[in-house]
Design a protein around this motif. Structure first.
Motif, short mmCIF file in Angstrom:
data_model
loop_
_atom_site.label_atom_id
_atom_site.label_comp_id
_atom_site.label_asym_id
_atom_site.label_seq_id
_atom_site.Cartn_x
_atom_site.Cartn_y
_atom_site.Cartn_z
N LYS A 23 49.91 38.18 40.51
CA LYS A 23 48.92 37.26 41.08
C LYS A 23 48.55 37.67 42.50
O LYS A 23 47.38 37.58 42.90
N HIS A 24 49.56 38.11 43.26
CA HIS A 24 49.25 38.54 44.62
C HIS A 24 48.28 39.72 44.61
O HIS A 24 47.36 39.79 45.43
N ALA A 25 48.48 40.64 43.65
CA ALA A 25 47.59 41.80 43.57
C ALA A 25 46.15 41.36 43.31
O ALA A 25 45.20 41.99 43.77
N GLU A 26 45.98 40.24 42.59
CA GLU A 26 44.65 39.74 42.28
C GLU A 26 44.03 38.95 43.43
O GLU A 26 42.84 39.09 43.72
N VAL A 27 44.84 38.11 44.07
CA VAL A 27 44.31 37.15 45.05
C VAL A 27 44.41 37.69 46.48
O VAL A 27 43.53 37.45 47.31
N GLY A 28 45.51 38.41 46.76
CA GLY A 28 45.73 38.92 48.12
C GLY A 28 46.28 37.87 49.06
O GLY A 28 46.70 36.79 48.65
#
Ligand SMILES: *Cc1c(COP(=O)(O)O)cnc(C)c1O
Length: 234
Positions: A75-80
């Motif tokens: 999710k972090h990779a998607e949202v930042g």
């Protein structure tokens, strides 16, 4: 429904839930004679899609929490970042480097081996909370209260870790007020040796009022914001 319509109805649902949770936080702070500005809401987005994290961030939620390393990293990779990413789940030593690669705050440090692994993996400063077990029951994570001084000294001595305070989950089936009272005492003892360790991460959807009454600074709210979860597997 078109996906644009679905996104806007999910946004409206999250906005309404967020307003209700913020109102509970303000009421709980006032009832305890505290300033609501002392409280940070961590939205626990586990099992929900990255699109929900993005919607919450767009609604002004600055802090999100996850409890599974790989799910959180994806999710972090998607949202930042922002938002700030909090890791609130049980952490295995072999996942420490992965979690340190995206997390800003780790709530669940309960063993010295994790302190060492996180310090080695961290690139920049990483905020750390010591998770304590309030019932001594094994399996749900958390160090015995007697271990807190030794863990605190280990975090304080680490190059890349900043000791922020303590975290706990109320024991199942017990009075949360009494449990959070024990957490507040542990937090006060910790502050005597480490004055900068002022955070108390406590309170979930069902017990945020009891946690705020006992001095919580960070509440971790999932269900009341995002809705009921499917059970996590694995
Ligand atoms: C899931 C979870 C929460 C949020 O719980 P809700 O009851 O859904 O609000 C908070 N803290 C931790 C450690 C969690 O795993």
């Amino acid at each position: 429904m078109s996906s644009a319509t679905e996104a806007s109805s999910r946004r409206a649902e999250l906005a309404a839930n967020l307003a209700a949770v913020r109102a509970r936080m303000v009421a709980a702070a006032r009832a305890a004679g505290r300033d609501p500005a002392e409280l940070t809401l961590v939205a626990v987005t586990k099992t929900f899609p990255a699109s929900d994290v993005a919607l919450l961030a767009g609604l002004g939620v600055a802090d999100v929490g996850e409890n599974r390393a790989q799910e959180a990293a994806t999710k972090h990779a998607e949202v930042g970042s922002p938002p700030r990413w909090h890791f609130v789940g049980t952490l295995q030593r072999n996942k420490a480097a992965l979690v340190a690669s995206f997390a800003d705050v780790i709530h669940s440090v309960d063993r010295v081996e994790l302190v060492t692994a996180l310090d080695r993996a961290a690139h920049g400063p990483l905020d750390v909370l010591l998770q304590v077990s309030l019932d001594g029951a094994p399996g749900r994570g958390g160090a015995p209260l007697a271990d807190v001084p030794r863990l605190a000294d280990a975090v304080a001595a680490a190059d890349h870790l900043t000791l922020r305070g303590v975290m706990a989950v109320a024991p199942l089936g017990a009075d949360p007020a009494a449990a959070f009272g024990r957490l507040a005492e542990a937090a006060a003892r910790l502050r005597a040796d480490h004055p900068g360790a002022t955070w108390i991460s406590a309170g979930m959807s069902g017990d945020l009022e009891a946690a705020v009454a006992a001095g919580a600074t960070h509440v971790r709210i999932g269900t009341a914001l995002l809705g009921r979860r499917e059970p996590q597997v694995g």
